[in-house]
Enzyme design. Structure first.
Site, PDB file in Angstrom:
ATOM      1  N   HIS A 119     -40.999 -16.420 -13.063  1.00 28.00           N
ATOM      2  CA  HIS A 119     -40.553 -16.175 -14.440  1.00 28.00           C
ATOM      3  C   HIS A 119     -41.514 -16.947 -15.358  1.00 28.00           C
ATOM      4  CE1 HIS A 119     -37.836 -16.671 -17.919  1.00 28.00           C
ATOM      5  NE2 HIS A 119     -37.135 -15.657 -17.434  1.00 28.00           N
ATOM      6  N   GLN A 134     -31.907 -18.039 -10.455  1.00 29.22           N
ATOM      7  CA  GLN A 134     -31.235 -16.860  -9.890  1.00 29.22           C
ATOM      8  C   GLN A 134     -30.432 -17.193  -8.644  1.00 29.22           C
ATOM      9  OE1 GLN A 134     -30.954 -13.897 -11.270  1.00 29.22           O
ATOM     10  NE2 GLN A 134     -32.259 -14.463 -12.980  1.00 29.22           N
ATOM     11  N   ASP A 146     -37.111 -23.406  -8.643  1.00 30.43           N
ATOM     12  CA  ASP A 146     -36.444 -22.792  -9.782  1.00 30.43           C
ATOM     13  C   ASP A 146     -35.251 -22.009  -9.221  1.00 30.43           C
ATOM     14  OD1 ASP A 146     -35.533 -21.173 -11.784  1.00 30.43           O
ATOM     15  OD2 ASP A 146     -37.483 -20.304 -12.301  1.00 30.43           O
ATOM     16  N   LYS A 156     -25.795 -18.713 -15.997  1.00 31.39           N
ATOM     17  CA  LYS A 156     -25.969 -17.757 -14.894  1.00 31.39           C
ATOM     18  C   LYS A 156     -24.938 -17.987 -13.784  1.00 31.39           C
ATOM     19  CE  LYS A 156     -30.808 -16.997 -15.800  1.00 31.39           C
ATOM     20  NZ  LYS A 156     -31.211 -15.731 -16.408  1.00 31.39           N
ATOM     21  N   CYS A 184     -39.604 -11.086 -18.305  1.00 34.71           N
ATOM     22  CA  CYS A 184     -40.306 -12.382 -18.421  1.00 34.71           C
ATOM     23  C   CYS A 184     -41.116 -12.685 -17.167  1.00 34.71           C
ATOM     24  CB  CYS A 184     -39.340 -13.530 -18.694  1.00 34.71           C
ATOM     25  SG  CYS A 184     -38.557 -13.415 -20.280  1.00 34.71           S
TER      26      CYS A 184
HETATM   27  N1  PMP Z   1     -36.269 -18.708 -13.929  1.00 34.87           N
HETATM   28  C1  PMP Z   1     -35.765 -17.549 -13.513  1.00 34.87           C
HETATM   29  C2  PMP Z   1     -36.098 -17.049 -12.147  1.00 34.87           C
HETATM   30  C3  PMP Z   1     -34.929 -16.810 -14.350  1.00 34.87           C
HETATM   31  O1  PMP Z   1     -34.421 -15.657 -13.942  1.00 34.87           O
HETATM   32  C4  PMP Z   1     -34.640 -17.311 -15.642  1.00 34.87           C
HETATM   33  C5  PMP Z   1     -33.747 -16.550 -16.611  1.00 34.87           C
HETATM   34  N2  PMP Z   1     -33.970 -15.197 -16.660  1.00 34.87           N
HETATM   35  C6  PMP Z   1     -35.185 -18.538 -16.013  1.00 34.87           C
HETATM   36  C7  PMP Z   1     -35.988 -19.212 -15.135  1.00 34.87           C
HETATM   37  C8  PMP Z   1     -34.925 -19.139 -17.367  1.00 34.87           C
HETATM   38  O2  PMP Z   1     -33.572 -19.424 -17.544  1.00 34.87           O
HETATM   39  P1  PMP Z   1     -33.026 -19.863 -18.984  1.00 34.87           P
HETATM   40  O3  PMP Z   1     -33.413 -18.756 -19.912  1.00 34.87           O
HETATM   41  O4  PMP Z   1     -31.547 -19.952 -18.786  1.00 34.87           O
HETATM   42  O5  PMP Z   1     -33.658 -21.147 -19.329  1.00 34.87           O
END
Ligand code: PMP
Length: 406
Positions: free
Chosen positions: A123, A203, A200, A226, A364
């Protein structure tokens, strides 16, 4: 005991609303999960009954609020099996956590020419903070390539593991492909060379049982929204052996022991990394979300999600000209796909007219889109409250989209 799907769905009032005149089918859980009444009530309870700034008060409300906040930290520590509660730092979310680690680890340990490894399926929030470090400390970002099924190229990973590598920052589960990465093997290989690993978990936290001690990861990050919790709260787990050495990067109240104009000393963990008034209401909400998940049971939720996912995979596979992205064996309950010749935005917009919420676009993860040479995908992602009937609705909706596009 059978899975209490009816009761669960009733706990999420939003699921009974309609969208564009149709019952809502919410399949955008990888972006954010919905919030049960129990979590909203826990936060209302703070505002209605004991709201007060934490830690600094001697009065009753402040003490109740402080205790509830610290209790939430204990719940998080136990949820991810951290050894010590002080290893749980509350942040604004996964993105904030990665940025704090990047800045602080960078300032404390990195020098020009040091390498950081990320993967080709990250991401943006696990790419850009490291690129900012490239400019600040002249570190070098290297990328573990991925294979066409959406799994990591592990033989390339081993080749990249040179003495120059000072940190690996890798996603546990891809938010686009659903791939569950073999983080245990990555961590074991890295530790043989004394390289720390940040995972990270944005997910993974929703779908797997996380045991940071068993994984032996050095850092683990995730967001409250999440896992059925509120927005604006996240977690940075770090082994105390790292966090104790790392420089704080944001200064202010609460993160200090003693301030003078000549010299300031910093507070102990976790407060060293929590300057100012934290989002204690959301932290308490996150604690309530963890209670909610644990009441239903991680195993039960995972089995239910797997059933919905397998059903969806089979149903969608029967649609002609539907291409799946991410077909690795170790896979979580989300499906990324394209209908041949139809732009993902068109698919998403038409599904929305039928009350079906999916996410479309690059999610993203633009470098991943470049790898597959596509502008984006349609992503349907499932949570504890989704049903086979909703998958039937998605299937019917996609057939309609195809029909409309002739
Ligand atoms: N890493 C991953 C793999 C994600 O899916 C996301 C959110 N889509 C994030 C980081 C960022 O999370 P947040 O927007 O809650 O900071």
């Amino acid at each position: 005991m059978s899975y209490p799907i009816e009761t669960i769905r009733k706990d999420f009032p939003i699921l009974s609303r309609s969208v564009n005149g149709r019952p809502l089918v919410y399949l955008d859980n990888a972006a954010t999960t919905q919030t049960p009444t129990q979590v909203v009530e826990a936060m209302n309870d703070v505002y209605y009954n004991y709201n007060s700034n934490i830690h600094r008060g001697v009065h009753t409300l402040s003490n109740i609020c402080t205790e509830a906040f610290e209790n939430a930290r204990t719940k998080v520590a136990s949820f991810i099996h951290a050894e010590k509660t002080e290893e749980i730092i509350f942040t604004h979310g996964s993105t904030d956590s990665v940025n704090i680690i990047a800045e602080s680890f960078g300032a404390t340990f990195l020098n020009a020419g040091d390498e950081i490894l990320v993967s080709g399926m990250e991401h943006h929030s696990n790419i850009v903070p490291w690129q900012i470090l490239q400019d600040r400390h002249q570190i070098v970002l290297k990328v573990i390539p991925i294979l066409d099924d959406g799994s990591l190229n592990m033989s390339e990973f081993r080749k990249l593991l040179t003495p120059k590598v000072k940190l690996i920052a890798i996603t546990h589960i891809s938010n686009v492909l659903g791939t569950i990465n073999p983080v245990e093997s990555i961590i074991a290989a890295a530790h043989q060379k004394d390289i720390p690993v940040m995972v990270d978990g944005a997910q993974a936290i929703q779908h797997l049982t996380i045991d940071v001690q068993q994984l032996d990861c050095d850092f683990y990050v995730f967001s409250g929204h999440k896992i059925y919790g509120p927005t604006g709260i996240g977690v940075l787990y770090g082994k105390s052996k790292w966090l104790n050495k790392m420089q704080p990067i944001h200064g202010g109240g609460e993160m200090i022991k003693k301030v003078t104009f000549e010299k300031t000393t910093y507070n102990d963990l976790p407060y060293k990394f929590e300057p100012g008034t934290p989002n204690y209401v959301a932290a308490i909400g996150l604690g309530a979300a963890i209670d909610y998940i644990q009441k239903i049971g991680n195993q039960q939720i995972q089995a239910h999600e797997e059933d919905v996912f397998n059903y969806a995979k089979e149903k969608l596979a029967s649609i002609e000209d539907l291409i799946f992205y991410g077909t690795a064996t170790h896979h979580t309950s989300l499906i990324s796909f394209l209908l041949k010749g139809i732009h993902p935005f068109d698919t998403g917009t038409l599904l929305d007219k039928m009350g079906i919420a999916v996410r479309t676009g690059h999610h993203c993860a633009e470098p991943l889109m470049d790898h597959f040479q596509i502008p984006g995908t349609v992503r349907a992602s499932f949570a504890m409250y989704n049903t086979r009937e909703e998958i039937d609705a998605l299937h019917a909706g996609l057939l309609k989209v195809k029909q409309l596009f002739g």
